[in-house]
Write a protein that holds these residues in place. Structure first.
Motif, mmCIF file in Angstrom:
data_model
loop_
_atom_site.group_PDB
_atom_site.id
_atom_site.type_symbol
_atom_site.label_atom_id
_atom_site.label_comp_id
_atom_site.label_asym_id
_atom_site.label_seq_id
_atom_site.Cartn_x
_atom_site.Cartn_y
_atom_site.Cartn_z
ATOM 1 N N LEU A 24 0.827 -1.209 0.000
ATOM 2 C CA LEU A 24 0.000 0.000 0.000
ATOM 3 C C LEU A 24 0.860 1.258 0.000
ATOM 4 C CD1 LEU A 24 -2.775 -1.102 2.522
ATOM 5 C CD2 LEU A 24 -3.005 -0.874 0.043
ATOM 6 N N ARG A 25 1.937 1.248 0.761
ATOM 7 C CA ARG A 25 2.836 2.404 0.783
ATOM 8 C C ARG A 25 3.499 2.595 -0.579
ATOM 9 N NH1 ARG A 25 3.377 7.150 1.607
ATOM 10 N NH2 ARG A 25 2.348 6.789 3.588
ATOM 11 N N ARG A 26 3.869 1.518 -1.235
ATOM 12 C CA ARG A 26 4.471 1.629 -2.569
ATOM 13 C C ARG A 26 3.492 2.252 -3.552
ATOM 14 N NH1 ARG A 26 6.698 -3.717 -1.993
ATOM 15 N NH2 ARG A 26 5.124 -4.477 -3.454
ATOM 16 N N ILE A 27 2.209 1.895 -3.434
ATOM 17 C CA ILE A 27 1.192 2.462 -4.323
ATOM 18 C C ILE A 27 1.092 3.969 -4.109
ATOM 19 C CG2 ILE A 27 -1.276 2.524 -4.847
ATOM 20 C CD1 ILE A 27 -1.355 -0.480 -4.155
ATOM 21 N N ILE A 28 1.052 4.394 -2.851
ATOM 22 C CA ILE A 28 0.970 5.827 -2.554
ATOM 23 C C ILE A 28 2.211 6.553 -3.055
ATOM 24 C CG2 ILE A 28 0.935 7.539 -0.693
ATOM 25 C CD1 ILE A 28 -1.761 6.294 -1.097
ATOM 26 N N ASN A 29 3.380 5.988 -2.816
ATOM 27 C CA ASN A 29 4.615 6.627 -3.273
ATOM 28 C C ASN A 29 4.652 6.749 -4.790
ATOM 29 O OD1 ASN A 29 5.433 6.799 -0.630
ATOM 30 N ND2 ASN A 29 6.853 5.077 -0.730
ATOM 31 N N ALA A 30 4.210 5.705 -5.484
ATOM 32 C CA ALA A 30 4.172 5.750 -6.950
ATOM 33 C C ALA A 30 3.185 6.804 -7.435
ATOM 34 C CB ALA A 30 3.795 4.374 -7.507
ATOM 35 N N ALA A 31 2.060 6.928 -6.737
ATOM 36 C CA ALA A 31 1.056 7.932 -7.108
ATOM 37 C C ALA A 31 1.610 9.344 -6.933
ATOM 38 C CB ALA A 31 -0.200 7.749 -6.265
ATOM 39 N N HIS A 32 2.353 9.575 -5.847
ATOM 40 C CA HIS A 32 2.996 10.878 -5.642
ATOM 41 C C HIS A 32 3.916 11.203 -6.828
ATOM 42 C CE1 HIS A 32 1.704 12.115 -1.682
ATOM 43 N NE2 HIS A 32 2.087 10.980 -1.124
ATOM 44 N N THR A 33 4.708 10.233 -7.219
ATOM 45 C CA THR A 33 5.685 10.444 -8.298
ATOM 46 C C THR A 33 4.997 10.686 -9.628
ATOM 47 O OG1 THR A 33 7.273 9.011 -7.155
ATOM 48 C CG2 THR A 33 7.673 9.446 -9.483
#
Length: 235
Positions: free
Chosen positions: A21-30
């Motif tokens: 879930l954290r990876r998804i959020i980080n990717a969305a930020h990028t």
């Protein structure tokens, strides 16, 4: 064809590990920082020209537009279907629909009246199924909310969030998120509209920092963010 057990669905936050879930959020930020046209280097591998089928049993504005635009920005395509476009109301089972769609599409997003419909679709699908809202939960909405929180305030871990309103599907996903992202959540609901017991039991098992109460003023005191279903203007 992939085996159903190997398919990675996005059905509920409580079923996905915190790191993913954290990876998804980080990717969305990028991706969002890169602009409306996501560069190829930031797109998930193999998504170009993939087709996402969007099924809406319930009307939608933001969910429909956001999924459609997002898929296009990632280089894929979408097909929109509502209840009038499907054979579900005329004798075709959900399992048959899942098998048919799996032959043509690369993924399916369902906004359903019943969570059981989502589970049945995912059980019989050989492509990923995404929960676009059911009567039980709304995980994509909360992921978007967390993205917005972090854009404006910073990392959500360790912060305080208050939910005021019914103990409904959105509240349930906020409760799941509190455990996965490590923030404090205060849930203020009327006595007759408390969250469902299975969600409360899960929160207890996970030892999440979630407090359920009826006092809205107490819930919102000193928090970093207040969330509800509908804001009503009194002016």
């Amino acid at each position: 064809m992939a085996k159903p057990s190997a398919i990675r669905h996005f059905l509920d936050l409580d079923e996905i590990d915190a790191r993913t879930l954290r990876r998804i959020i980080n990717a969305a930020h990028t991706m969002k920082a890169a602009g409306k046209r996501v560069p190829a280097k930031l797109r998930p591998k193999g998504i170009a020209d993939d087709v996402l089928v969007l099924i809406f049993e319930k009307p939608s504005t933001r969910t429909r537009v956001s999924f459609d635009i997002a898929m296009r920005q990632l280089g894929g395509q979408t097909i929109m279907l509502n209840q009038n476009d499907l054979q579900l109301g005329r004798g075709e089972s959900i399992s048959d629909t899942a098998r048919v769609l799996s032959r043509y599409a690369d993924a399916v997003m369902l906004r359903a009246n019943s969570h059981d419909t989502l589970l049945e679709l995912a059980k019989n699908s050989t492509v990923p199924v995404i929960n676009g809202l059911t009567d039980k939960s709304h995980p994509c909405q909360i992921m978007a909310d967390i993205l917005t929180f972090e854009e404006n305030i910073g990392p959500i871990k360790g912060r305080k969030v208050a939910w005021v309103g019914d103990g409904n599907n959105v509240a349930a996903s906020w409760m799941h998120a509190a455990a996965k992202f490590g923030f404090e959540l205060r849930v203020a609901c009327p006595e007759e509209l408390q969250p469902k017991e299975d969600v409360v039991d899960w929160v207890r098992r996970e030892k999440a920092n979630v407090t359920i109460m009826t006092d809205a003023a107490k819930a919102v005191s000193g928090v970093d963010c207040i969330v509800t279903d509908t804001w009503v203007s009194m002016g």
